[in-house]
Design an enzyme around this catalytic site. Structure first.
Site: not given
Length: 433
Positions: A31-32, A58, A101, A103, A178, A319, A347, A390-391, A416
């Protein structure tokens, strides 16, 4: 469990395994990296082909917002996106962007909109309106962009009124996220003059900044930095290209953890010691606890072994701190996870949420300002609350692999970043039941 079970809003029960889990699994794309590549490709000259992209909530809100900004893109298949860059000139002069949501999406797009000419509003759901963004807003104002938090609470919605991003020198706080810095870095090549960014205070999640710089370099832009505390970017242009996105290392952590907890073995293809994502080093933490890790050129293999509690600084890979919380339940001796205070503005307040839900399961957990200490013990049946995070759902599901009676509330929140997580976990564990 079925897709209907997962997405109808009802809790799902995790079925324990009777043997160590073993196998090979490829998580979806990062995702990142996906959201960074989308921003850079949107700004680039020409067409980019992004392969291995993540299809999740996301990334969906990111793509929808780029479309509202006039950026053209096409989905070629489930994981391949073709995107036509705007050459640094946002096609529209007015847009309302809804980021749920996400970020990464709202912070990266806030910076991107500062390069536009016109008025742009970025907003999200209730939790997003509680997540600070004022440090980025202040940085944009320092550069001469008119930016404000519309409700006056230092959080979204954000309104940007601008006539392009001026150059100059800007200061930005590094202790909360960051993502503020990453957003500025990715947009900086399109400033009207050279731009210098100076980070004030400790910079959290440094591997994500290194990831940002790597993505920018792959699209042809160079950033001058010596210590990751100051950055100099001259006006440049991204060049459209074909770009392959790695499997998500944060998602891989759940399968590494499953092998660690059950004494099994897992191989994740597509990741290696040279991966862009710092979260691959979650396996180093598991190795410190007793597991055996084999690094290959194109894969990582982990073998579970008896686990020992440790003290670990997880600032760089926060994470995966919730994943480690689940593993710590099965260790010999306490585990102290520290220097992750910035998890409180994710989140949910992830520090408080982890402690609360471990206690719900009968596990002693101590909350600290910067993390938590977990004392292993027997687990009692309970329905774990997930706080639309989600995590939380993915991490605490792992405890159910060893203890019966564990349910996960609102399992659909994994959409997400990993919509098929529970289906993949079921397939991965099937042979061990």
């Amino acid at each position: 469990m079925t897709t209907k079970d997962i997405h109808n809003g009802d809790p799902i029960a995790i079925q324990p395994v009777s043997r160590p889990v073993s196998g090979c699994i490829v998580p979806p794309g990062s995702k990142s990296i996906t959201n960074r590549a989308l921003i850079v490709a949107a700004l680039a000259d020409g067409v980019s082909k992004l392969q291995g992209t993540l299809d999740s909530d996301d990334t969906r809100v990111m793509l929808e917002s780029l479309e509202r900004l006039g950026i053209q893109w096409e989905k070629l298949d489930d994981s391949v996106i073709s995107i036509s860059g705007c050459g640094g000139k946002i096609p529209v002069s007015n847009a309302d962007l809804w980021l749920e949501n996400s970020g990464t999406s709202i912070r990266f797009l806030t910076a991107l909109c500062s390069a536009g000419h016109g008025e742009f509003t970025l907003d999200g759901n209730k939790r997003m309106r509680e997540r600070p963004i004022v440090d980025l807003v202040n940085a944009l104002n320092e550069l001469g962009v008119e930016a404000r938090c519309s409700l006056g609470n230092n959080c979204p919605p954000v309104t940007i009124r601008g006539a392009g991003l001026p150059g100059g020198t800007v200061h930005i706080a590094g202790n909360l996220s960051s993502q503020y810095l990453s957003g500025l870095l990715m947009t900086a090549p399109y400033a009207q003059e050279p731009l210098e960014i100076i980070v004030e205070g400790e910079l959290v999640s440094i591997p994500y900044i290194e990831m940002t710089l790597d993505v920018m370099k792959r699209f042809g832009v160079e950033v001058e930095t010596e210590d990751l505390q100051s950055y100099r970017i001259r006006p440049q242009r991204y060049k459209g290209c074909s770009y392959l996105i790695e499997p998500d290392a944060s998602a891989a952590s759940y399968f590494f953890a499953a092998a660690a907890i059950t004494g099994g073995e897992v191989t994740i293809p597509g990741l290696s010691r040279n991966a862009m994502q710092g979260d691959v080093h979650f396996v180093d933490v598991l190795e410190e606890m007793g597991c055996v890790v084999t690094w290959n050129d194109q894969s990582i293999t982990l073998q579970g072994r008896p686990l020992q509690g440790i003290e670990v600084d997880m600032n760089a890979i926060s994470d995966t701190a919730q994943t480690l919380a689940a593993v710590a339940v099965f260790a010999e001796g306490p585990t102290r996870i520290r220097n992750v205070a910035h998890m409180r503005i994710k989140e949910t307040d992830r520090v408080a949420a982890v402690v609360t839900e471990l206690k719900r399961l009968g596990i002693r957990a101590d909350e600290h300002d910067d993390g938590y200490t977990i004392h292993p013990g027997p687990v009692k049946p309970a329905c774990v609350q997930t706080y639309d995070d989600h995590r939380m759902a993915m991490s605490f599901s792992l405890i159910g692999l060893k203890y019966p009676g564990i349910e996960i509330a609102d399992p659909g929140c994994t959409a997400k970043t990993y919509p098929n997580y529970f289906e993949d976990l079921e397939k991965f564990c099937a042979s061990a039941r």
